[in-house]
Write a protein that holds these residues in place. Structure first.
Motif, PDB file in Angstrom:
ATOM      1  N   ARG A 111       0.837  -1.203   0.000  1.00 15.70           N
ATOM      2  CA  ARG A 111       0.000   0.000   0.000  1.00 15.70           C
ATOM      3  C   ARG A 111       0.868   1.248   0.000  1.00 15.70           C
ATOM      4  O   ARG A 111       0.554   2.246  -0.659  1.00 15.70           O
ATOM      5  N   VAL A 114       2.071   1.967  -3.495  1.00 14.64           N
ATOM      6  CA  VAL A 114       1.010   2.553  -4.333  1.00 14.64           C
ATOM      7  C   VAL A 114       0.833   4.029  -4.007  1.00 14.64           C
ATOM      8  O   VAL A 114       0.732   4.875  -4.905  1.00 14.64           O
ATOM      9  N   GLU A 115       0.793   4.350  -2.715  1.00 16.29           N
ATOM     10  CA  GLU A 115       0.631   5.755  -2.320  1.00 16.29           C
ATOM     11  C   GLU A 115       1.815   6.598  -2.779  1.00 16.29           C
ATOM     12  O   GLU A 115       1.644   7.740  -3.225  1.00 16.29           O
ATOM     13  N   GLU A 117       3.826   6.022  -5.344  1.00 17.15           N
ATOM     14  CA  GLU A 117       3.785   6.187  -6.806  1.00 17.15           C
ATOM     15  C   GLU A 117       2.742   7.223  -7.212  1.00 17.15           C
ATOM     16  O   GLU A 117       2.983   8.021  -8.127  1.00 17.15           O
ATOM     17  N   ARG A 118       1.594   7.196  -6.536  1.00 23.68           N
ATOM     18  CA  ARG A 118       0.563   8.188  -6.835  1.00 23.68           C
ATOM     19  C   ARG A 118       1.046   9.600  -6.472  1.00 23.68           C
ATOM     20  O   ARG A 118       0.828  10.563  -7.228  1.00 23.68           O
TER      21      ARG A 118
END
Length: 403
Positions: A111, A114-115, A117-118
């Motif tokens: 998680r 993902v955060e 990369e965003r």
């Protein structure tokens, strides 16, 4: 009997299905927390931090470019250009907040990746907007400003910076007459750096004036001169701040030392009476704080600023050692007493950090932003205990030798 015969295979099938599902969930969780997932998350966070570093540099450069183009106070700058400038500042500030939150986040590695990369994608997008604003600014300044007018504005800003800060020489002389060099070493360094920055600003302005037919070259030199003028202003203000802080410390140090000595005496009595409610080794820590205070008091006439910082530190040691032993009312009273000195230390440390030369790494920039937020929170807090905690957090963030 038929019902029972049917129920047994169904129960077995259901149990098997639940077992398979549990195994799948366990495998997924293990993979999401595996060393490979942790490495991927760390890599993504590093990439997000690098993007923030690029955005911070770009926004700082944009800020200088606006001033070099004499567009910051200008009423004739297009509204969309001013809005883009404000949006760039806000995006950078949000980026620091988001990266700080990402570092503190206690989510699983997958998680977190993902955060990160965003967040990186958003920062890269903001960087493109900043570059577009820079291009728009260059086109507007070429159409609306003449090189001669921009050079004149640069000279005016340079002179205003010197006039506003004043001559540092008398301040340094006054500090040298009364105090040891350790208490005003930062002021001396800032004075030298400020003088060097003014020479750099003058050189770049003269070069711009000599190339007034080449707009691109003029703007390059004016960008450098504006940067140098800003640095000179920060350094000269730092000298003034150091002088003021030293004089305030000299005025207050005797009373601060006396109050801290009495507070430590009372703290030792409390730690003796309620040892079970205090932190382990509380008495030893408090006795060590007394020795630190005595040493600071011996040198206080020549090193008042150092002594005031020692008072702030031993008060923090006292609070940590006593823990929950003091009453709520007593903790509020001691926080009110400790807050002014701790705020002064935090402000001084932040001013010194802001005035330092060189390109800061992402860790140092994040600590500076943390210090600014914590200091603002301390000023806004209505509860002295909360304000003191914020002030101490700000001070710790910028007092590191690595900053």
């Amino acid at each position: 009997m038929t019902d029972v015969a049917w129920a047994i295979p169904a129960a077995i099938a259901l149990t098997g299905g639940l077992l398979v599902a549990a195994i799948v969930v366990l495998v997924v969780r293990v993979r999401h927390r595996s060393p490979r997932a942790q490495a991927a998350a760390a890599e993504a966070v590093t990439a997000a931090e690098a993007a923030l570093l690029d955005l911070d540099d770009a926004v700082n450069s944009l800020d200088i470019a606006f001033e070099a183009a004499d567009a910051l106070p200008a009423s004739d700058a297009p509204a969309d250009l001013r809005r883009a400038y404000t949006a760039a500042q806000r995006a950078r500030d949000r980026g620091f907040s988001d990266v700080s939150s990402l570092r503190r986040g206690a989510v699983v590695p997958a998680r977190r990746r993902v955060e990160a990369e965003r967040l990186r994608a958003g920062l890269v997008s903001q960087l493109a907007r900043v570059e577009a604003t820079r291009t728009q600014l260059a086109a507007w300044s070429t159409a609306q400003r003449t090189p001669a007018a921009l050079v004149a504005a640069a000279r005016r800003r340079r002179d205003e910076a010197v006039t506003s800060a004043g001559d540092p020489a008398p301040l340094l002389a006054a500090l040298g007459d009364r105090f040891d060099s350790d208490d005003w070493r930062d002021a001396a360094l800032s004075a030298r750096a400020g003088h060097a920055a003014l020479i750099e600003a003058d050189t770049e302005i003269d070069r711009a004036a000599a190339r007034d037919a080449d707009v691109a070259t003029v703007m390059m030199h004016l960008h450098r001169s504006t940067d140098a003028t800003r640095r000179a202003g920060r350094h000269l203000r730092a000298v003034e701040d150091s002088h003021r802080i030293a004089l305030q410390a000299a005025d207050n140090v005797t009373a601060e030392l006396a109050a801290a000595r009495a507070e430590l005496g009372a703290a030792i009595e409390l730690a003796t009476a309620r040892a079970d409610a205090c932190a382990p080794g509380a008495q030893a820590r408090l006795l060590s704080a007394v020795r630190d205070l005595d040493d600071a008091a011996a040198h206080a006439p020549r090193r008042p600023r150092t002594a005031v910082e020692t008072v702030a530190r031993v008060r923090e040691v006292r609070d940590d050692a006593l823990g929950e032993a003091p009453s709520t009312r007593h903790r509020l009273e001691v926080a009110r007493t400790a807050l002014p000195g701790t705020l002064a230390c935090a402000r001084a440390a932040l001013a010194a950090a802001d005035a330092r030369e060189g390109v800061l790494a992402i860790d140092a920039r994040l600590r500076l932003e943390t210090a600014r937020r914590e200091l603002a929170a301390a000023r806004a807090a209505t509860d002295a205990v909360v304000a003191l905690a914020n002030a101490r957090a700000a001070w710790h963030a910028v007092s590191s030798a690595e900053l």
